[in-house]
Design a protein around this motif. Structure first.
Motif, PDB file in Angstrom:
ATOM      1  N   MET A   1     -61.992 -99.004  35.472  1.00  6.42           N
ATOM      2  CA  MET A   1     -60.602 -99.200  35.879  1.00  6.42           C
ATOM      3  C   MET A   1     -59.736 -98.003  35.486  1.00  6.42           C
ATOM      4  N   HIS A   2     -60.039 -97.402  34.350  1.00 13.00           N
ATOM      5  CA  HIS A   2     -59.319 -96.181  33.963  1.00 13.00           C
ATOM      6  C   HIS A   2     -59.531 -95.092  35.006  1.00 13.00           C
ATOM      7  N   ARG A   3     -60.776 -94.938  35.426  1.00 16.17           N
ATOM      8  CA  ARG A   3     -61.067 -93.898  36.430  1.00 16.17           C
ATOM      9  C   ARG A   3     -60.416 -94.219  37.770  1.00 16.17           C
ATOM     10  N   LYS A   4     -60.403 -95.480  38.128  1.00 12.72           N
ATOM     11  CA  LYS A   4     -59.903 -95.866  39.450  1.00 12.72           C
ATOM     12  C   LYS A   4     -58.384 -95.830  39.545  1.00 12.72           C
ATOM     13  N   TYR A   5     -57.705 -96.330  38.501  1.00  8.08           N
ATOM     14  CA  TYR A   5     -56.264 -96.542  38.615  1.00  8.08           C
ATOM     15  C   TYR A   5     -55.403 -95.465  37.966  1.00  8.08           C
ATOM     16  N   LEU A   6     -55.942 -94.698  37.047  1.00  7.77           N
ATOM     17  CA  LEU A   6     -55.110 -93.701  36.367  1.00  7.77           C
ATOM     18  C   LEU A   6     -55.193 -92.361  37.095  1.00  7.77           C
ATOM     19  N   THR A   7     -54.803 -92.402  38.364  1.00  7.65           N
ATOM     20  CA  THR A   7     -54.827 -91.214  39.225  1.00  7.65           C
ATOM     21  C   THR A   7     -53.433 -90.619  39.409  1.00  7.65           C
TER      22      THR A   7
ATOM     23  N   GLY B   1     -36.075 -89.385  39.934  1.00  8.37           N
ATOM     24  CA  GLY B   1     -37.128 -89.265  40.957  1.00  8.37           C
ATOM     25  C   GLY B   1     -38.111 -90.409  40.907  1.00  8.37           C
ATOM     26  N   PRO B   2     -39.109 -90.376  41.786  1.00  7.33           N
ATOM     27  CA  PRO B   2     -40.117 -91.451  41.803  1.00  7.33           C
ATOM     28  C   PRO B   2     -41.012 -91.393  40.577  1.00  7.33           C
ATOM     29  N   ILE B   3     -41.634 -92.510  40.290  1.00  5.81           N
ATOM     30  CA  ILE B   3     -42.682 -92.598  39.273  1.00  5.81           C
ATOM     31  C   ILE B   3     -44.016 -92.537  40.001  1.00  5.81           C
TER      32      ILE B   3
ATOM     33  N   TYR C   1     -48.207 -98.228  30.466  1.00  2.05           N
ATOM     34  CA  TYR C   1     -48.146 -97.262  29.368  1.00  2.05           C
ATOM     35  C   TYR C   1     -48.662 -95.900  29.825  1.00  2.05           C
ATOM     36  N   GLN C   2     -49.808 -95.887  30.484  1.00  2.00           N
ATOM     37  CA  GLN C   2     -50.393 -94.618  30.912  1.00  2.00           C
ATOM     38  C   GLN C   2     -49.562 -93.955  32.011  1.00  2.00           C
ATOM     39  N   VAL C   3     -49.015 -94.770  32.921  1.00  2.00           N
ATOM     40  CA  VAL C   3     -48.157 -94.222  33.979  1.00  2.00           C
ATOM     41  C   VAL C   3     -46.922 -93.546  33.369  1.00  2.00           C
ATOM     42  N   LEU C   4     -46.281 -94.211  32.424  1.00  2.00           N
ATOM     43  CA  LEU C   4     -45.083 -93.643  31.796  1.00  2.00           C
ATOM     44  C   LEU C   4     -45.437 -92.457  30.901  1.00  2.00           C
TER      45      LEU C   4
ATOM     46  N   ASP D   1     -43.412-105.487  32.256  1.00  2.00           N
ATOM     47  CA  ASP D   1     -44.521-106.029  33.046  1.00  2.00           C
ATOM     48  C   ASP D   1     -44.723-105.286  34.361  1.00  2.00           C
ATOM     49  N   LEU D   2     -44.067-104.164  34.522  1.00  2.00           N
ATOM     50  CA  LEU D   2     -44.051-103.498  35.827  1.00  2.00           C
ATOM     51  C   LEU D   2     -45.425-102.965  36.235  1.00  2.00           C
ATOM     52  N   GLY D   3     -46.341-102.858  35.291  1.00  2.00           N
ATOM     53  CA  GLY D   3     -47.700-102.437  35.638  1.00  2.00           C
ATOM     54  C   GLY D   3     -48.401-103.399  36.586  1.00  2.00           C
ATOM     55  N   LYS D   4     -47.850-104.592  36.732  1.00  2.00           N
ATOM     56  CA  LYS D   4     -48.452-105.558  37.650  1.00  2.00           C
ATOM     57  C   LYS D   4     -48.340-105.127  39.104  1.00  2.00           C
TER      58      LYS D   4
END
Length: 270
Positions: A37-43, A266-268, A182-185, A100-103
């Motif tokens: 999931m780390h590989r798939k979603y943390l792009t 700007g966008p996230i 967390y990772q996105v931010l 909860d925005l990671g949802k």
């Protein structure tokens, strides 16, 4: 609601879907799954405005929550408004609004991964450490034995692949919305939210630790400070749930300047 009525997973009226959610989560959330999931979603290649993301949570009801069956955006606004009413710092108000925005990963998720509207076991619910023995402080601990890692000698000991005293930040938790946001931010260059906010975002669903008291052998002095932060945040995350409904546009004028202060305009990139 009285505080004792929250998170009562043994109540007779808890939906069967909640228990089934945790059965699937415990069965499928292995160490290898989390790495995948780390590989798939943390792009970090999907730009989306904060308020657009908030709007998408109008479409999602958290199936793991025994206390609330409203769209998830309502819980975020309820949390933020309670923090605001207590005159807490603006960064904490924003943290309540977005925690909860990671949802939003359901937008590009899949049933197979447990990251869709229909299958949420890879997105919501109490998280635990993968790569070591599952504690009996997990919700429905009878499901622990379903996890394949608990039959793998690499992962089924109290320390597993980790070292004693390594600290929370060096553990891999079950995949979900906390770690994703967390990772996105963390990757979002304009982000100036204080470390305290990032801790609240990353660990608020880690109930076996912050409420169950498990994983003591991994903890450091810094984690003791983390616990104080989470306990403080938890009363707004948990005990503010109600059937009161807000319109996102009603509160946007107040929170938008705070969001721009800490996250930029700007966008996230998700």
């Amino acid at each position: 609601m009285d505080a004792k009525t929250f998170r009562n997973y043994e109540a007779v009226d808890v939906k069967a879907a909640v228990k089934e959610h945790y059965r699937k989560m415990r069965k499928n959330q292995t160490y290898d799954y989390v790495q995948g999931m780390h590989r798939k979603y943390l792009t970090f290649d999907k730009p989306m405005d904060l308020w657009e993301a908030m709007g998408h949570l109008n479409k999602l009801i958290d199936v793991s929550d025994p206390d609330l069956d409203l769209p998830n955006v309502q819980h975020l606004i309820q949390s933020a408004e309670a923090i605001r009413a207590d005159d807490r710092p603006d960064w904490m108000q924003l943290t309540g609004l977005i925690h909860d925005l990671g949802k939003v990963m359901f937008l590009w998720g899949s049933d197979e991964d447990g990251t869709s509207q229909d299958e949420q076991w890879g997105m919501v619910g109490d998280v635990f450490v993968v790569g070591c023995e599952l504690p009996d402080t997990c919700v429905y601990p009878e499901f622990n034995k379903l996890n394949p890692d608990m039959h793998d000698e690499r992962y089924n000991t109290p320390t597993g692949i980790y070292e004693k005293g390594c600290g929370l930040d060096n553990l891999d938790l079950a995949w979900g919305h906390d770690e994703y946001l967390y990772q996105v931010l963390n990757n979002h260059e304009p982000n100036t939210l204080p470390d305290e906010a990032m801790v609240m975002i990353r660990y608020h669903s880690f109930y076996p630790w912050h409420t169950g008291g498990s994983y003591k052998h991994f903890l450091t002095e810094k984690d003791g400070e983390y616990l104080k932060l989470i306990k403080d945040f938890n009363k707004y995350d948990l005990y503010t749930k109600s059937q009161k409904v807000y319109e996102l546009d009603e509160v946007r004028d107040y929170y938008q300047p705070i969001a721009e202060k800490y996250l930029g305009t700007g966008p996230i990139y998700w």
